[in-house]
Scaffold this motif. Structure first.
Motif, short mmCIF file in Angstrom:
data_model
loop_
_atom_site.label_atom_id
_atom_site.label_comp_id
_atom_site.label_asym_id
_atom_site.label_seq_id
_atom_site.Cartn_x
_atom_site.Cartn_y
_atom_site.Cartn_z
N LYS A 25 0.84 -1.20 0.00
CA LYS A 25 0.00 0.00 0.00
C LYS A 25 0.88 1.25 0.00
CE LYS A 25 -4.21 -1.70 2.22
NZ LYS A 25 -4.02 -3.09 1.81
N PRO A 26 0.35 2.33 -0.59
CA PRO A 26 1.09 3.60 -0.54
C PRO A 26 1.41 4.00 0.89
CG PRO A 26 -0.73 3.75 -2.09
CD PRO A 26 -0.88 2.44 -1.39
N SER A 27 2.58 4.60 1.04
CA SER A 27 3.15 5.07 2.31
C SER A 27 3.78 3.95 3.13
CB SER A 27 2.13 5.82 3.15
OG SER A 27 1.28 4.95 3.87
N GLN A 28 3.55 2.70 2.75
CA GLN A 28 4.15 1.61 3.51
C GLN A 28 5.61 1.40 3.12
OE1 GLN A 28 1.60 -1.86 3.08
NE2 GLN A 28 0.38 -1.24 4.84
N THR A 29 6.26 0.52 3.86
CA THR A 29 7.66 0.17 3.59
C THR A 29 7.75 -1.16 2.87
OG1 THR A 29 8.48 1.40 5.52
CG2 THR A 29 9.88 -0.37 4.66
N LEU A 30 8.56 -1.17 1.82
CA LEU A 30 8.81 -2.38 1.04
C LEU A 30 10.05 -3.08 1.56
CD1 LEU A 30 8.40 -4.18 -1.53
CD2 LEU A 30 9.91 -2.55 -2.71
N SER A 31 9.94 -4.39 1.70
CA SER A 31 11.11 -5.19 2.08
C SER A 31 11.27 -6.32 1.09
CB SER A 31 10.93 -5.76 3.49
OG SER A 31 10.89 -4.74 4.46
N LYS B 212 18.10 7.87 -2.46
CA LYS B 212 18.92 7.70 -1.27
C LYS B 212 18.15 7.93 0.02
CE LYS B 212 23.33 9.17 0.71
NZ LYS B 212 24.52 10.03 0.53
N SER B 213 17.20 8.86 -0.01
CA SER B 213 16.47 9.19 1.22
C SER B 213 15.47 8.10 1.61
CB SER B 213 15.73 10.52 1.05
OG SER B 213 14.77 10.42 0.03
N ARG B 214 15.14 7.22 0.67
CA ARG B 214 14.09 6.21 0.96
C ARG B 214 14.59 4.77 0.89
NH1 ARG B 214 9.58 5.66 -2.19
NH2 ARG B 214 10.53 6.46 -4.12
N ALA B 215 15.76 4.54 0.30
CA ALA B 215 16.24 3.18 0.09
C ALA B 215 17.33 2.82 1.10
CB ALA B 215 16.79 3.02 -1.32
N SER B 216 17.34 1.56 1.47
CA SER B 216 18.38 1.04 2.37
C SER B 216 18.72 -0.39 1.96
CB SER B 216 17.91 1.08 3.82
OG SER B 216 18.89 0.53 4.68
N ILE B 217 19.99 -0.63 1.70
CA ILE B 217 20.45 -1.97 1.32
C ILE B 217 21.30 -2.52 2.46
CG2 ILE B 217 21.82 -3.31 -0.31
CD1 ILE B 217 21.07 -1.25 -2.46
N LEU C 265 16.65 -5.20 0.50
CA LEU C 265 16.32 -3.84 0.11
C LEU C 265 15.10 -3.41 0.90
CD1 LEU C 265 16.47 -1.29 -1.74
CD2 LEU C 265 14.92 -2.50 -3.29
N GLN C 266 15.21 -2.26 1.52
CA GLN C 266 14.05 -1.63 2.14
C GLN C 266 13.83 -0.26 1.49
OE1 GLN C 266 14.07 -1.34 6.44
NE2 GLN C 266 12.80 -3.19 6.54
N MET C 267 12.59 0.01 1.18
CA MET C 267 12.22 1.32 0.66
C MET C 267 11.03 1.83 1.44
SD MET C 267 12.69 1.32 -3.47
CE MET C 267 12.23 3.05 -3.48
N THR C 268 11.15 3.04 1.93
CA THR C 268 10.10 3.61 2.76
C THR C 268 9.20 4.53 1.92
OG1 THR C 268 11.50 5.48 3.37
CG2 THR C 268 11.60 3.54 4.78
N SER C 269 8.08 4.89 2.52
CA SER C 269 7.16 5.87 1.93
C SER C 269 6.85 5.55 0.47
CB SER C 269 7.77 7.28 2.03
OG SER C 269 8.10 7.58 3.36
N LEU C 270 6.41 4.35 0.22
CA LEU C 270 6.16 3.93 -1.15
C LEU C 270 5.06 4.73 -1.81
CD1 LEU C 270 6.51 0.05 -1.25
CD2 LEU C 270 8.10 1.80 -1.96
N LYS C 271 5.23 4.91 -3.13
CA LYS C 271 4.26 5.65 -3.95
C LYS C 271 3.86 4.75 -5.11
CE LYS C 271 7.43 9.45 -3.12
NZ LYS C 271 8.36 10.41 -3.76
N GLN D 104 7.90 -8.77 -9.04
CA GLN D 104 6.97 -7.67 -9.30
C GLN D 104 6.54 -7.06 -7.97
OE1 GLN D 104 5.57 -6.28 -12.28
NE2 GLN D 104 4.76 -4.79 -10.83
N VAL D 105 6.59 -5.74 -7.91
CA VAL D 105 6.07 -5.01 -6.77
C VAL D 105 5.05 -4.00 -7.28
CG1 VAL D 105 6.58 -3.40 -4.90
CG2 VAL D 105 8.16 -5.28 -5.40
N THR D 106 3.86 -4.08 -6.78
CA THR D 106 2.79 -3.15 -7.15
C THR D 106 2.40 -2.34 -5.93
OG1 THR D 106 1.96 -4.66 -8.86
CG2 THR D 106 0.45 -2.94 -8.08
N VAL D 107 2.41 -1.03 -6.10
CA VAL D 107 2.02 -0.14 -5.00
C VAL D 107 0.63 0.39 -5.30
CG1 VAL D 107 2.61 1.89 -3.65
CG2 VAL D 107 4.43 0.49 -4.68
#
Length: 116
Positions: free
Chosen positions: A12-18, A65-70, A81-87, A111-114
């Protein structure tokens, strides 16, 4: 070298992807190797997200860089991989890639669908 990505598929939007990239055939700490995350949105080209080196140093795309973390777990030979504040525009196929000098190995992608 074989790489297998895995992840939730739908976020979902605004969630964090792992995402997880399980590596076989090479150790994450082997010299001259680095491990990257790359994505491809639908109908667009490849976008480099970032990478982690055999020493654990990380480098990121300035735009993400502000949203991704490896990170990595060397005991599991796994890269994360973590990505925050997904759009919704983060919707893409996410790939894990290994590079040793001039040779590249790619995972099949996940596949990642937001979407809400």
């Amino acid at each position: 070298v074989q790489l297998q990505e895995s992840g939730p598929g739908l976020v979902k939007p605004s969630q964090t992807l792992s995402l997880t990239c399980t590596v076989s055939g090479a150790s994450l700490t082997t010299a001259y190797h680095y491990w990257s995350w790359i994505r491809q949105p639908p109908g667009k080209g490849l976008e480099w997200i970032g990478r982690i080196s055999e020493s654990g140093s990380t480098y990121y795309s300035p735009s993400l860089k502000s949203r991704a973390s490896i990170s990595r777990d060397t005991s599991k030979n796994t890269v994360y991989l973590q990505m925050t504040s997904l759009k919704p525009e983060d919707t893409a196929v996410y790939y894990c890639k290994a590079t040793r000098l001039w040779v590249e190995y790619w995972g099949q992608g996940t596949q990642v669908t937001v979407s809400s």
